[in-house]
Enzyme design. Structure first.
Site, PDB file in Angstrom:
ATOM      1  N   ASP A  17      38.869  41.317  29.981  1.00  0.00           N
ATOM      2  CA  ASP A  17      37.608  42.002  29.665  1.00  0.00           C
ATOM      3  C   ASP A  17      36.441  41.320  30.390  1.00  0.00           C
ATOM      4  O   ASP A  17      36.636  40.391  31.165  1.00  0.00           O
ATOM      5  CB  ASP A  17      37.375  42.004  28.142  1.00  0.00           C
ATOM      6  CG  ASP A  17      37.201  40.600  27.591  1.00  0.00           C
ATOM      7  OD1 ASP A  17      37.787  39.661  28.166  1.00  0.00           O
ATOM      8  OD2 ASP A  17      36.474  40.420  26.606  1.00  0.00           O
ATOM      9  N   ASP A  37      55.383  44.605  32.350  1.00  0.00           N
ATOM     10  CA  ASP A  37      54.414  44.484  33.451  1.00  0.00           C
ATOM     11  C   ASP A  37      53.642  45.794  33.568  1.00  0.00           C
ATOM     12  O   ASP A  37      53.834  46.573  34.492  1.00  0.00           O
ATOM     13  CB  ASP A  37      55.132  44.140  34.760  1.00  0.00           C
ATOM     14  CG  ASP A  37      54.134  43.858  35.878  1.00  0.00           C
ATOM     15  OD1 ASP A  37      52.932  43.716  35.578  1.00  0.00           O
ATOM     16  OD2 ASP A  37      54.555  43.783  37.050  1.00  0.00           O
TER      17      ASP A  37
END
Ligand code: CA
Length: 588
Positions: A190, A553
């Protein structure tokens, strides 16, 4: 330990004539790699280091190591067969430590073949990339092509117009007050900036720096400050420190974080438009900041460029400590705040019910930097009764290691006691190593797998093992430390190199806004993925339920595939120390 090396042998120049007859390869060309079942470090092996690979497909007979001319260079065989404690799958363990000549080789086991490399300074490039990753996380500046190549990007999040959130309002700075709080690293996938995790990340890197300062003198990673006479590690850290200093309120307390109310979408920083806030001051952030800045005060004072800053930060650290001590209940509980204040803030909480470890760390670092007995008095009431790995929420063992290793303390009774706790802890790692199906000091018990485990478990344990090695010189600890690095770099059941940009099968889609939104196929390099996490808090469907294979992944898998500054800090500290040890064996 793998004891059996009964047939492994180097095929030296003298032996080549006789072996050529045995291995009558007419072609000089190697068959293409197809190593789906060869699980090993995909980056490189130190010539003098232990070298292990694991086959997960049944194999008996000789395992060949051929050079790039397809000449036989070394022969080994399966030394031991173990079973996965989770799936029961067999693991065929091959030790080829005797292959100690630098070069590229192909391992050939029947139909299975895979290329590997033996070279001095084997893991230095990964260690450097792990530090360079922090440059990519820089906020409030342009990321220049000169340093970032195809990952260059325009400035985002100037943070010169940050609003004081109602949870942080004071008479002097009422809600809505605008402050400037630029620079610093994005925390993780983030775009927010958090004091607790910043201080922890810097703390573990600076603690490692203090043990091997000479190593970091030559550790250039090509950032704008490279060549300014200060180690790049300290320059890169300073980029975050100067932001952290702006997070101190006038009364000495630290805003817990600088954040948008909600996480941004997966867009580039320059496209982000949400208002950013500083929120409630917390006791944990204030103690962590005090600890970190007390370290900064003594480490940065040696460099003219930062001497003034170092002096200021010592006073700043003392102020933060004083505030935290006067506000012991100022823990950060986001849910409670959201019931009372607007706007609601739903980004990373870094919540912590217990600030005693943070106080211990702060008091310890302040005592080391100032010699003021009042801090030592505070530490005496706070020591834990065991030793364990540190994490952002439990920083006690950072302080414990200072106690064990720093001149201020080493002769005290407390240091003696904590040395014993440390030894007890290392013994638990030895037990894990003995039972591992990957001949690793990590990954044999389900508890090893959780959110951020490759950093908080595997890397941090690796760094502790290196401490044990440096204290004792026992080769078994070197073996164990190398095994933890190998685990991260590919000797694991996913056959995945968990550091982006390295290896032939590595993490490609980390949960990281920067990597996704830039439109560039390759992820930003040098980042460590969180790793297998049976908690699966992201609610996604994983390919497998075994604890060591709960990895996806996938960009959306924040539970197993996010990146974070604290995880990379662990990687930097561990790999730098390992590289230093492996490159200077005559010293250690
Ligand atoms: Ca804590």
């Amino acid at each position: 330990m793998i004891q059996k090396r009964f047939t492994s042998k180097l095929v030296g120049a003298a032996a080549i004539a006789s072996t050529l007859a045995l291995f009558s390869c007419t072609s000089k060309t190697l068959m293409p790699d197809n190593g789906a079942h060869v699980l090993m470090n995909q980056v490189a092996f130190y010539p003098e280091g232990d070298k292990i690979l694991v086959l997960d497909s049944a194999y008996t007979g000789e395992v060949e190591f051929r050079d790039m001319n397809n000449e036989l260079a070394y022969v080994s065989e399966v030394a031991e067969v173990k079973q996965s404690p989770f799936s029961g799958a067999p693991r065929y363990i091959v030790d080829f430590s005797g292959l100690d000549i630098e070069g590229k080789y192909q391992v050939v086991a029947g139909d299975m073949r895979q290329t590997l490399e033996v070279k001095s300074g084997a893991l230095r490039d990964v260690a450097k990339a792990a530090l360079k990753a922090f440059y990519y996380q820089r906020s409030g500046v342009e990321i220049e092509a000169k340093y970032a190549g195809k990952w260059a990007r325009p400035l985002g999040h100037p943070d010169t117009n940050v609003m004081v959130h109602p949870t942080a309002a004071t008479k002097e700075r009422p809600a809505g007050t605008i402050i400037s709080s630029p620079f610093g690293w994005y925390d993780a996938g983030d775009y927010n900036k958090y004091i607790v995790n910043s201080a922890y990340s810097i703390g573990i890197m600076l603690q490692m720096y203090e043990t091997i300062p000479e190593y970091f003198e030559k550790f250039d990673v090509d950032i704008p400050e490279t060549g300014n006479g200060v180690p790049d590690l300290l320059d890169e850290i300073y980029f975050n420190l100067k932001w952290m200093a702006t997070m101190q309120d006038t009364d000495g307390g630290l805003y817990h974080k600088l954040t948008t109310p909600n996480f941004e979408a997966f867009i580039m920083p320059s496209e982000c438009k949400q208002q950013r806030y500083v929120v409630q001051k917390s006791v944990t952030a204030s103690y962590d900041y005090a600890a970190c800045m007390a370290m900064v005060a003594r480490i940065y004072a040696k460099y003219d460029l930062y001497a003034e800053f170092a002096k200021e930060m010592l006073e700043s650290a003392k102020k933060a400590y004083k505030w935290a001590k006067a506000n012991p209940t100022a823990l950060y509980f986001q849910g409670k705040n959201n019931e009372k204040y607007d706007p609601d803030v739903v980004t990373g909480e870094y919540g912590d019910f217990n600030a005693s470890d943070e106080q211990l760390w702060a008091a310890t670092e302040l005592y080391i930097s100032t010699g003021d007995e009042s801090y030592w008095k505070d530490t005496k009431t706070l020591w834990p009764k065991s030793y364990g790995l540190s994490s952002w929420g439990n920083v006690a063992s950072i302080a414990q290691w200072e106690l064990i290793s720093k001149d201020n303390f080493v002769s005290t009774d407390e240091a003696f006691e904590h040395r014993k706790y440390f030894n007890d802890y290392i013994e638990t790692l030895e037990a894990k190593f003995a039972q591992s199906d990957f001949a690793c000091a990590y990954g044999a018990v389900a508890k090893d797998f959780h959110w951020g485990c490759l950093s908080e478990g595997c890397c941090n344990a690796g760094a502790e093992i290196l401490r044990a090695y440096k204290k004792t010189g026992l080769p078994k600890y070197r073996t164990m430390a190398v095994s933890n690095a190998d685990y991260i770099l590919g000797r694991n059941p996913m056959r995945n190199c968990y550091v982006t940009g390295f290896g032939y099968k590595s993490t490609k889609n980390p949960h990281q806004r920067l990597s996704h939104a830039d439109g560039i196929e390759d992820p930003l390099p040098g980042f460590l993925a969180g790793g297998p996490n049976p908690g699966k808090q992201d609610g996604l469907t994983y390919p497998c339920d075994y604890p060591d294979m709960c990895y996806l992944d996938d960009m959306n898998s924040y539970a197993s595939n996010e990146i974070a500054i604290n995880w990379n800090a662990s990687l930097v500290a561990f790999l730098a120390c390992l590289d230093d040890v492996m490159s200077n064996l005559e010293q250690y």
